[in-house]
Structure formats: structure tokens, C-alpha cells
Design an enzyme around this catalytic site. Structure first.
Site, PDB file in Angstrom:
ATOM      1  N   CYS A   1     -16.496 -30.131 -17.984  1.00  0.00           N
ATOM      2  CA  CYS A   1     -17.675 -29.916 -17.133  1.00  0.00           C
ATOM      3  C   CYS A   1     -18.702 -31.033 -17.290  1.00  0.00           C
ATOM      4  O   CYS A   1     -19.529 -31.248 -16.408  1.00  0.00           O
ATOM      5  CB  CYS A   1     -18.307 -28.569 -17.429  1.00  0.00           C
ATOM      6  SG  CYS A   1     -18.765 -28.318 -19.149  1.00  0.00           S
TER       7      CYS A   1
ATOM      8  N   LYS B   1     -12.661 -12.134 -23.071  1.00  0.00           N
ATOM      9  CA  LYS B   1     -11.508 -12.331 -22.196  1.00  0.00           C
ATOM     10  C   LYS B   1     -11.256 -13.829 -22.096  1.00  0.00           C
ATOM     11  O   LYS B   1     -11.988 -14.548 -21.405  1.00  0.00           O
ATOM     12  CB  LYS B   1     -11.768 -11.777 -20.794  1.00  0.00           C
ATOM     13  CG  LYS B   1     -10.517 -11.817 -19.896  1.00  0.00           C
ATOM     14  CD  LYS B   1     -10.856 -11.733 -18.436  1.00  0.00           C
ATOM     15  CE  LYS B   1     -11.147 -13.077 -17.833  1.00  0.00           C
ATOM     16  NZ  LYS B   1      -9.980 -14.000 -17.801  1.00  0.00           N
TER      17      LYS B   1
ATOM     18  N   GLU C   1     -22.453 -20.908 -18.173  1.00  0.00           N
ATOM     19  CA  GLU C   1     -22.247 -22.357 -18.293  1.00  0.00           C
ATOM     20  C   GLU C   1     -21.167 -22.714 -17.288  1.00  0.00           C
ATOM     21  O   GLU C   1     -19.997 -22.376 -17.457  1.00  0.00           O
ATOM     22  CB  GLU C   1     -21.824 -22.711 -19.725  1.00  0.00           C
ATOM     23  CG  GLU C   1     -21.998 -24.195 -20.047  1.00  0.00           C
ATOM     24  CD  GLU C   1     -20.744 -25.003 -19.787  1.00  0.00           C
ATOM     25  OE1 GLU C   1     -20.740 -25.739 -18.772  1.00  0.00           O
ATOM     26  OE2 GLU C   1     -19.790 -24.907 -20.560  1.00  0.00           O
TER      27      GLU C   1
ATOM     28  N   GLU D   1     -17.367 -31.159  -7.291  1.00  0.00           N
ATOM     29  CA  GLU D   1     -16.758 -31.376  -8.599  1.00  0.00           C
ATOM     30  C   GLU D   1     -15.252 -31.591  -8.460  1.00  0.00           C
ATOM     31  O   GLU D   1     -14.552 -30.769  -7.881  1.00  0.00           O
ATOM     32  CB  GLU D   1     -17.040 -30.188  -9.514  1.00  0.00           C
ATOM     33  CG  GLU D   1     -16.561 -30.400 -10.944  1.00  0.00           C
ATOM     34  CD  GLU D   1     -16.901 -29.241 -11.856  1.00  0.00           C
ATOM     35  OE1 GLU D   1     -17.092 -29.480 -13.067  1.00  0.00           O
ATOM     36  OE2 GLU D   1     -16.979 -28.092 -11.372  1.00  0.00           O
TER      37      GLU D   1
END
Length: 482
Positions: free
Chosen positions: A285, A176, A251, A386
Site C-alpha cells: 500500500c 480473519k 488502513e 492504485e
């Protein structure tokens, strides 16, 4: 781009309509232009894709490893041929500059190539048994049907990162892609047909995570789940998968520290700090989220950094001279701006940027100015959460001990950076810096033969290289007697 106006599901090597007529509208984040409408899979559609993969698994898993690799090599050649087309699709749906999109296409090639080259190195073991003449065989076998869930920041590479090892190891695969950026993955599906992939070994279901993603995770056919995305989404996937005791590899987010010591090559460090923060509009990331600079060189570093950031060209990502494109969406842009304004309220100083870019073509897209914050402290929200956007936070440190302490003060543990000429500092870093991958005296950018993984809220498991490839097989122990 006319051929991308409508896209259906890709199941069993064919384009197939979804059960419902609902569709996602894919827009160019730089212009607001509608690129395509894409099918939204139902739970039944997901089940159909998984069953198709399950039916294809026996024949695919029994193929000789090098034969499976040959299909991947054929796919690589087609990706090479279509590099420019794929790069333009990535730029159009994601917004990253075209020159960065070309790099992404090449990285996708490297990821698939590593899997193809190393599938014969999935080696088991033979151990002496406990009875006369007995041998204990530890065999490596594929899991079965692997489900992939991907993020929007690297729409082609993240699919390739999972597709290559999953298929090379003998699994079949259903993915997906993110609902904001499904077009590169769907273009890759077209190439698998041209490459002659057996029907059913690679399938694409599109739609949202709460519906399509959850259906992939909870369906009993799925044996391994590999996901790249946000930490909150990863937690939900792990919880949903726990009911079926499924193997999960996640991840997730990062909050990378970028440490610059007094003996660093400042020009190289500034260049790397900017590259590691503003590539893909900071939507990486492994991006430089916290820049720690030794007080002895802080002022020099700031002066050079300020000049470099102000020189960045933000605009049309299809323009070869553009350094930074738009944020992926208006909501993401507003989130970043809110974090910047909150940092200023908490005492940070705005040196550059800190606002949405407006006027002319900027008004059509989600453009945010490259931003520099100084006087940031460890207690501020922006030093802990973040950002995932084009905001560089500069923090002064007294010495290496101070840098290590502040760098480790994070719930994330994916990537880190260190600029120093001191072997002592480098050796200490290997023991004391709590991050899964560290870039020493260079900008970021993991290699296909490395191992991309983190600690804490950055996820579990890992991707790439031999260690990542091993995740796509499980073991069977055989007590062999004549």
C-alpha cells in the site's frame, strides 16, 4: 509443507471444526500447487469465536500489564525460533521472495515487541475537580473484544500488527486472515498455544469477507474493528459497522508519489524507486505508484532506471537470487495487465515489460514482467488508480511546485517519497504534501515505533507506535470524592 494440508478454525486455544464442510483451497501463486484446504467459518462459528473471546476478556483485562506483556515476549521468542519456517509459509502462500519474507517475520516481531514494551505507557490523567477535595480521573481501559480483518500482502505482519497492541492493552482478539493467505496466521496460532496463552484471548476464523468478515463486523460482541485491505472493502465495513455505532480503524489503499528533484542523489533515488515499486511484486500500500522526476535530471534518471529494472530477476521466490515473485492470483495479474494496456492506449510509452511472463516454470504461476511506463500524464487512469503491481509510471515535472501539485492530485493520502538536498523543499513538504507518512531520501518501510496512517481514501485511524497503541484503549472519566 505436509503438515499444512488441512486447517480448521482456532477458537478457545483449540483447533475446532467449522459448522459446514466447505473449505477454501490455498494455492502457491508461483507454482499452482495446493498448499492446504482451510475451513470456512459460518456466522454461527464467528459468533462462537466472539463469545469465547468475550468470556476470556474479564480475566485477561484484569491481569497486570507486564504479565500480559510477558506472554507476548514468549511468543516473540517462538517466532524468532521459527523464522525460517514462517518465512517459507509466507513465500509459499503469498509468492514474495524468501528474503523479503524473512524481513516480514522480523517486522512482525518488532510490532509485537513494541506493544509489549509500551503497554505500561498507556497513561491516564488526574485533573483537579470542581468541588473541594475532588479529583477527576481519566482512566485508560480496553475496549473488550477486538475484531481484526487482514489483507493478503503481508499475511504474518498484518496479524502481528493488530494482535500485539490488542492483547497488550487488555482486549481479547478474533481475526480473519485473508482467504488467499491464512496459513501464516494459523501457524502463529499454533505458537500462541506453545507460548501458553490463556484460552480464548486469541482466535482465528477463516473464510471470505462477505460472510465471515461481515459477521465479525455486525456481531454486537465486537467493540472495535481494525481492518487492513482495499478501499472498497473498507467502505463496506464502515457502513456495516455504523448500524452498531462501532469504532472502526481502516488502513486502506495508496497511490504514493515519489518525487525526485534536480539536486537529488540519483543513484540512491533510482535504487529506492525500484525497491519501493517492485518489492512484493508491487503489492504494497506504500509502494511507489507515481514517480515524479525534475526535467533537469529526467533523462539521466530514466537511463539508470531502465537498466535497473531490466536487471531484476523474476522467478522462483524460494531462490535466494530472485528479486520478484508472482502476483497473488491470476485475476490480480490480469487486472494489472489491463491497466498497463489501457495506459498505452491513452498515450503512455512502454519502455520495459508490460506482459505476462511465459515459458517453463512461468506457465505454472502468475508472473508479470517488471514494467516501466514513460510519458505518463496526470490525466491517465494509471496515474489516478492504485495499480498494486510491478508497474513504475514515470512523470516529468518542471519544478517543486509542479511536483507538489501533481502529487496532491489524488484521492489517496497514505505514503509519499521525496529525494532532495534542499532544506527549503523539505520544509515546504511538511506543510504542503498531503500524505500521512513521508520518506525523505530513503526507500519505504515503516518502523514499529512510527505511526502508519493516511488521509482520504487511504483510511481512518492508524497503526503502530504509541499513537497506534492508544487506539486499543478507550477512556473512562471518574469524578472521585471521599
Amino acid at each position: 509443507m505436509a503438515e499444512l494440508k488441512t486447517r480448521d478454525l482456532f477458537i478457545g486455544g483449540e483447533w475446532t471444526r467449522a459448522e459446514t464442510s466447505d473449505r477454501d483451497t490455498i494455492r502457491n501463486p508461483a507454482t499452482g500447487e495446493i498448499l492446504a484446504t482451510v475451513a470456512i467459518a459460518s456466522e454461527n462459528d464467528v459468533g462462537r469465536a466472539l463469545r469465547t473471546a468475550q468470556e476470556a476478556f474479564p480475566a485477561w483485562s484484569r491481569q497486570v500489564a507486564t504479565d500480559r506483556a510477558d506472554y507476548l515476549y514468549r511468543l516473540i521468542e517462538l517466532i524468532k525460533r521459527d523464522t525460517e519456517k514462517l518465512a517459507r509459509i509466507i513465500t509459499s502462500e503469498n509468492g514474495k521472495p524468501l528474503k523479503e519474507a524473512r524481513i516480514e517475520v522480523n517486522f512482525a516481531i518488532q510490532l509485537i515487541r513494541f506493544a509489549a514494551e509500551n503497554v505500561r505507557r498507556l497513561e491516564g490523567n488526574i485533573i483537579p475537580g470542581s468541588r473541594p477535595g475532588e479529583k477527576i480521573l481519566i482512566d485508560k481501559i480496553p475496549h473488550g473484544v477486538v475484531a481484526g480483518i487482514s489483507a493478503w500482502n503481508f499475511p504474518l505482519a498484518l496479524t502481528a500488527r493488530k494482535l500485539g497492541p490488542a492483547l497488550a492493552a487488555g482486549n481479547t482478539f478474533v481475526i480473519k486472515p485473508h482467504e488467499l493467505t491464512p496459513l501464516a496466521t494459523l501457524a502463529l496460532a499454533e505458537l500462541t498455544v506453545e507460548a501458553g496463552f490463556p484460552k480464548g484471548i486469541f482466535n482465528v476464523v477463516t473464510g471470505g469477507g462477505a460472510t465471515v468478515g461481515n459477521a465479525l463486523v455486525t456481531n454486537p460482541v465486537t467493540k472495535l474493528i481494525t481492518m487492513t485491505g482495499s478501499t472498497p472493502a473498507g467502505r463496506k465495513i464502515m457502513a456495516a459497522a455504523s448500524e452498531g455505532l462501532k469504532e472502526v480503524r481502516l488502513e486502506l489503499g495508496g497511490k504514493a508519489p515519489f518525487i525526485v528533484m534536480e539536486d537529488a542523489d540519483l543513484d540512491a533515488a533510482v535504487d529506492a524507486a525500484v525497491a519501493a515499486r517492485f518489492m512484493n511484486c508491487g503489492q504494497v500500500c506504500t509502494a511507489n505508484e507515481r514517480t515524479y522526476v525534475h526535467t533537469a535530471v529526467y533523462d539521466k534518471f530514466l537511463e539508470r532506471l531502465r537498466t535497473r529494472i531490466k536487471a531484476l530477476r523474476t522467478g522462483d521466490p524460494l531462490d535466494e537470487k530472485t528479486d520478484m515473485g508472482p502476483k497473488i492470483s491470476a485475476s490480480e495479474m490480469e487486472k494489472v495487465d489491463g491497466m498497463v494496456q489501457n495506459a498505452v492506449k491513452q498515450g503512455a510509452k512502454l519502455e520495459a515489460g508490460g506482459k505476462r511472463l511465459t515459458g517453463g516454470a512461468y506457465d505454472k504461476g502468475n508472473f508479470y514482467a517488471p514494467t516501466l511506463l514513460t510519458e505518463v500524464t496526470a490525466e491517465m487512469d494509471i496515474a489516478q488508480n492504485e495499480v498494486f503491481g510491478p508497474v513504475l509510471s514515470l512523470i516529468r515535472v518542471r519544478d517543486f511546485d509542479d511536483a507538489l501539485t501533481q502529487a496532491n492530485r489524488s484521492r489517496y493520502g497514505l505514503s509519499a517519497y521525496l529525494f532532495t538536498q534542499s532544506l527549503k523543499n523539505i520544509m515546504r513538504m511538511t506543510r504542503e504534501l498531503n500524505f500521512g507518512e513521508v520518506y525523505v531520501n530513503r526507500e519505504g518501510g515503516e518502523a514499529a515505533q512510527g505511526f502508519h496512517h493516511g488521509y482520504g481514501d487511504s483510511g481512518i485511524g492508524g497503526e503502530d507506535g504509541q499513537y497506534g497503541l492508544e487506539a486499543y484503549v478507550t477512556t473512562k472519566t471518574i469524578y472521585l470524592n471521599a
